[in-house]
Design an enzyme around this catalytic site. Structure first.
Site, PDB file in Angstrom:
ATOM      1  N   ILE A   1      57.447 157.648  74.813  1.00 49.69           N
ATOM      2  CA  ILE A   1      56.639 157.473  73.602  1.00 49.69           C
ATOM      3  C   ILE A   1      55.811 156.198  73.664  1.00 49.69           C
ATOM      4  O   ILE A   1      55.049 155.913  72.757  1.00 49.69           O
ATOM      5  CB  ILE A   1      57.522 157.447  72.325  1.00 49.69           C
TER       6      ILE A   1
ATOM      7  N   VAL B   1      54.258 152.940  76.627  1.00 54.33           N
ATOM      8  CA  VAL B   1      54.320 152.243  77.901  1.00 54.33           C
ATOM      9  C   VAL B   1      53.742 150.858  77.655  1.00 54.33           C
ATOM     10  O   VAL B   1      52.703 150.733  77.012  1.00 54.33           O
ATOM     11  CB  VAL B   1      53.483 152.968  78.978  1.00 54.33           C
TER      12      VAL B   1
ATOM     13  N   GLY C   1      53.896 146.380  78.952  1.00 55.93           N
ATOM     14  CA  GLY C   1      54.058 145.452  80.058  1.00 55.93           C
ATOM     15  C   GLY C   1      55.485 145.451  80.563  1.00 55.93           C
ATOM     16  O   GLY C   1      55.757 145.281  81.747  1.00 55.93           O
TER      17      GLY C   1
ATOM     18  N   ASP D   1      54.379 136.760  69.263  1.00 61.76           N
ATOM     19  CA  ASP D   1      53.537 137.879  69.678  1.00 61.76           C
ATOM     20  C   ASP D   1      53.332 138.824  68.504  1.00 61.76           C
ATOM     21  O   ASP D   1      53.556 140.018  68.603  1.00 61.76           O
ATOM     22  CB  ASP D   1      54.168 138.586  70.884  1.00 61.76           C
TER      23      ASP D   1
END
Ligand SMILES: *[C@@H]1O[C@H](CO)[C@@H](O)[C@H](O)[C@H]1NC(C)=O
Ligand SMILES: *[C@@H]1O[C@H](CO)[C@@H](O)[C@H](O)[C@H]1NC(C)=O
Ligand SMILES: *[C@@H]1O[C@H](CO)[C@@H](O)[C@H](O)[C@H]1NC(C)=O
Ligand SMILES: *[C@@H]1O[C@H](CO)[C@@H](O)[C@H](O)[C@H]1NC(C)=O
Ligand SMILES: *[C@@H]1O[C@H](CO)[C@@H](O)[C@H](O)[C@H]1NC(C)=O
Ligand SMILES: *[C@@H]1O[C@H](CO)[C@@H](O)[C@H](O)[C@H]1NC(C)=O
Ligand SMILES: *[C@@H]1O[C@H](CO)[C@@H](O)[C@H](O)[C@H]1NC(C)=O
Ligand SMILES: *[C@@H]1O[C@H](CO)[C@@H](O)[C@H](O)[C@H]1NC(C)=O
Length: 809
Positions: free
Chosen positions: A481, A483, A485, A599
């Site tokens: 579901i 992809v 890093g 992040d």
């Protein structure tokens, strides 16, 4: 003599470790010297000494007496070196070796050994520099990983002086004695510290219970000195019941520490006082500027028959930071069985390692603390040295800058060991049926390589790989579901039907491993309604897998652009912002120490089936600055387009960097476009710049996603945009806190008017109040922490127990 030899053989076989390499040299001696059953050979004619000049064999006169736990005879001869010389020993088995150097300065002819000044190095690591010993006997102990076929030990006198050595031991070490690394308590972020290539110097090896254990009682001839001189507490009890120690398969063996060590302990004098509340403290003085490997040994041999007091649980601190939260040895290994955990720590700038045990009375537990043994070893630094003059320079202005964090560590703290074991057994059984010969050590829970850094007693559960394979149908491609890093994310279903997201790391880099550990550790520490929950992790067979709760509606980003999903309404967007803000506010203020996410972006805010927002991805998160610091210095990490300009230029990280990124997220949510959109005219490519321009020209409303303009009220738009603007202030100090942002977003939602949800009247009036005055908001108690509904009540153990039941069928 012969009988002694046989006895020594017996002792050796009883103790069970026969080193592959075993060089015992009585330097300067003309005859072999047997000490406690070990024969130190005369080095008179050894061909392995390489010297450019002559060496002298010195013998102490009979007037000398040596008092040492290592016996006295080894100290009474010495070899004197007038120029740099080396001992060279071929090595049969690579790996960590123990080196002991014996020194005793005596007067021999015209050589006064107490005036000798010299350096010693081995494998190119400086062990001693300008070393001088004026009186008394000393034994220095080191260990290093030998990767070549030989060990070279070099003694180099300072010019005009000479070097000497009384005796020397080089032996292989069993691998369980020194691990490849351990969790570091230092850097503001908990990391795994690998020290395979470092030399370790034993600076303290202490047996608690105030009883010295001499080398002859230890299978590796280690000396364990009593803890009396380090103890900073009078009211303690010394326990001694070596007969109660029972070593268990898969847990520390006698090579880790003998029963004489595990069988004694220093414990709190708290039996008569259930409200006992004091720490037991030991103070160690070490060289500042180095890191230290610390191994804490525990074994519950306490002679206390009140079963209602067990299991004992307590905290372990080093320099007032948690080294282990809620250690429960009784639960981990059981009464009488040894246990240890390792950490790497740095002393204060004054060179103190202050070790303390503190009561954990959580759940009405009986306050009882104990420690059986402690080893402290100095790690050679990046300059390949153990010498003080090579220590890392500590800034005098802010000596503790780099030290921070509530991190903790431990051997794998298995909260539900029984449960996991059950699964493991089932898995192994099943695996055996299918794939023979693949059962590589999964049951070995105390494997140091698998040691996870765990920050709290509420930890994520370690899942066996087979359970995850089953949940994801052996990582079927069609179940992917996402992809990123880090690797791929699969949708999975546990046996009980629980949907999970399985993130499988692909990068075998240290970076990947560090992020994996950080994430598990961060997520284990806190549970909050607006933070994605950790269900478990798996590090079997070099896998790096994290299992999260499944978020039905994916990322916020996906709902904003680049997909066919229906656009989110303005109210939904506001609520998503509020949810994410709550999650971040909790991170910044809830945990004992602020956590900076680092992040924050729309791809890291996930939506559940009710479009409730949860913050995800803690791979590069880290603890915030200490109270007396304003920021932590760090290398730049994060996502382009969201990065705080102040952080970029000054590399100083504070919670306000997250606030900045959140401001970008707000713009992205209101505009429904990516932060960087190359397809737009140049002045519009970078969202933040475009917004700034629009604001200057008073046309900020143009930024609003055309799909929502019709539904929004002027007031809420203005409020929202105003807050976003403040978040994007150039200077962190000018930005609001996440708490302020949250209040203002709630106010914006209020301005939208009543929706389907009835607002809590108290909360709303407070929101309005706060929206009026920001300074008041800041001082108002953190409501989102106070409102218990946000703290996730879902018990992991329930999920887990359910799963096991299913497995058992
Ligand atoms: C010392 O012991 C070694 C074996 O360990 C033996 O070969 C040697 O002959 C002995 N030397 C003396 C002087 O006894
Ligand atoms: C020590 O350094 C020398 C010269 O730099 C090098 O040849 C040797 O391999 C090194 N030894 C070890 C054990 O690293
Ligand atoms: C020694 O170093 C080698 C190579 O760096 C490593 O593979 C090995 O695991 C290390 N052994 C120990 C005991 O640290
Ligand atoms: C060391 O071993 C001896 C003999 O095995 C024993 O009598 C003695 O009590 C031991 N000492 C300690 C401190 O355990
Ligand atoms: C520990 O033992 C030593 C002698 O072995 C003794 O001098 C010292 O007083 C003891 N310390 C405590 C705190 O009892
Ligand atoms: C025990 O030590 C810890 C860490 O220094 C400290 O936070 C705690 O307040 C201490 N407890 C007591 C009762 O002194
Ligand atoms: C060591 O830690 C204890 C408890 O945390 C504290 O009370 C004591 O003052 C500390 N001692 C030193 C020398 O830092
Ligand atoms: C751990 O301790 C708790 C009590 O605090 C007990 O209920 C539980 O059964 C123990 N778990 C194990 C695996 O022994």
């Amino acid at each position: 003599m012969r009988i002694l030899f046989i006895i020594s053989l017996l002792i050796h076989s009883a103790l069970g470790f026969v080193p592959a390499d075993n060089y015992l040299v009585d330097c300067g001696s003309k005859s072999n010297n047997t000490v406690e059953g070990r024969t130190f050979s005369a080095d008179d004619l050894r061909a392995d000494v390489l010297s450019t000049s002559r060496t002298i064999h010195a013998e102490a006169s009979s007037s000398y007496s040596v008092s040492s736990d290592y016996g006295s005879s080894l100290f009474l001869t010495a070899r004197i070196f007038e120029s740099a010389s080396s001992y060279k020993f071929p090595i049969r088995e690579k790996g960590r070796h123990l080196v002991r150097l014996y020194f005793f300065p005596f007067l021999f002819e015209n050589y006064d050994l107490s005036k000798a000044e010299f350096s010693v190095s081995a494998q190119n690591i400086t062990l001693l520099r300008n070393f001088r010993i004026q009186s008394g006997a000393a034994v220095k102990e080191y260990s290093f990983n030998v990767t070549t076929g030989q060990i070279v030990l070099t003694l180099a006198p300072k010019s005009g002086s000479f070097a000497f050595l009384n005796a020397l031991e080089i032996t292989s070490l069993p691998s369980e004695v020194i691990p490849a690394g351990a969790g570091s308590m230092d850097a503001p972020k908990t990391t795994y510290r690998n020290f395979q290539d470092r030399c370790l110097e034993t600076v303290a090896r202490v047996n608690m219970g105030n009883r010295t254990v001499p080398p002859r009682n230890d299978s590796l001839w280690r000396l364990w000195i009593n803890d009396g001189e380090y103890l900073k507490q009078n009211k303690v009890i010394f326990e001694s019941r070596p007969q109660a120690v029972s070593y268990k398969e898969g847990w520390p063996s006698e090579n880790v520490a003998p029963a004489a060590v595990y069988g004694t302990a220093t414990r709190s004098d708290s039996v008569v006082d259930p409200n006992f509340n004091a720490n037991i403290t030991w103070l160690f003085r070490v060289d500042p500027g180095f890191e230290y490997f610390m191994r804490f040994h525990f074994c519950d041999v306490l002679e206390l028959d009140y079963s209602s007091m067990r299991p004992f649980q307590f905290h372990v601190f080093v320099n007032s930071r948690f080294a282990y939260i809620g250690l429960n040895v009784d639960n981990l290994t059981g009464q009488g069985a040894p246990y240890y955990f390792d950490v790497v720590a740095s002393p204060t700038h004054r060179g103190e390692l202050n070790v303390s045990l503190g009561p954990s009375t959580e759940g009405g537990r009986y306050p009882m603390m104990f420690l059986s043994g402690l080893e402290i070893m100095k790690l050679s630094n990046s300059k390949a040295s153990l010498h003080v003059s090579d220590a890392a320079v500590t800034s005098s202005r802010n000596p503790q800058t780099k030290v921070g964090v509530i991190c903790l560590v431990g051997g794998v703290l298995i909260a539900a060991i029984g449960v996991v074991l059950a699964i493991f057994l089932i898995c192994r059984k099943r695996r055996k049926q299918t794939t023979v010969g693949q059962s590589k050590e999964e049951g070995h829970f105390h494997d140091d390589d698998n040691t996870m850094i765990i920050s709290s007693s509420k930890i994520g559960y370690k899942f066996p790989l087979c359970v995850i394979e089953e949940a994801t149908d052996k990582f079927r491609e069609s179940l992917i579901i996402g992809v990123g890093g880090f690797g791929k994310v699969y949708k999975g279903v546990l046996r009980d039907g629980t949907m999970v997201a399985v993130k499988r790391g692909s990068s075998k880099s240290t970076q990947g491993l560090m992020e994996f550990r950080t994430e598990v550790e961060m997520l284990s520490q806190f549970r909050h309604r607006h933070l994605v929950s950790l269900i478990g992790y798996c590090d079997d067979m070099d896998e790096m897998i994290i299992i999260y709760e499944f978020m039905e509606n994916g990322t916020v980003k996906n709902h904003l652009y680049g997909s066919d999903l229906p656009p989110l309404t303005w109210r939904q967007r506001l609520e998503i912002c509020i949810g994410a803000a709550k999650g971040l506010h909790y991170l910044h203020t809830g945990p004992a120490k602020a956590i900076i996410h680092r992040d924050v972006k729309t791809a890291n805010i996930l939506l559940d089936e009710n479009l409730m927002a949860k913050v995800a991805d803690f791979g590069i998160s880290r603890a915030g600055p200490d109270l007396n610091e304003t920021h932590v210095s760090t290398a730049i990490r994060g996502s382009f387009g969201y990065l705080d300009p102040e952080y970029l230029t000054r590399q100083q990280l504070t919670e306000k960097s997250d606030v900045y990124s959140f401001g970008v997220v707000m713009l992205e949510i209101i505009s429904g476009r990516p932060v960087i959109d190359q397809s737009r005219p140049s002045e519009e490519v970078i969202l933040v710049q475009w917004a700034m321009e629009l604001q200057k020209s008073g046309k900020l409303h143009q930024i609003v996603d055309p799909q929502i303009t019709s539904e929004m009220k002027e007031g809420s738009l203005l409020k929202f945009v105003e807050v976003a603007g403040k978040c994007l202030a150039e200077l962190g100090a000018d930005r609001p806190s996440m708490g302020d942002v949250l209040w203002n977003l709630e106010a914006a939602l209020q301005l939208e008017g009543k929706g389907k949800e009835q607002e809590n009247p108290i909360q709303s009036s407070r929101s309005f109040l706060s929206a009026v005055s920001r300074s008041e908001i800041s001082s108002t108690a953190d409501f989102s922490l106070g409102s218990m509904k946000d703290l996730d009540g879902v018990s992991l153990s329930k999920v887990f127990a359910k799963m096991v039941k299913e497995e058992m069928r």
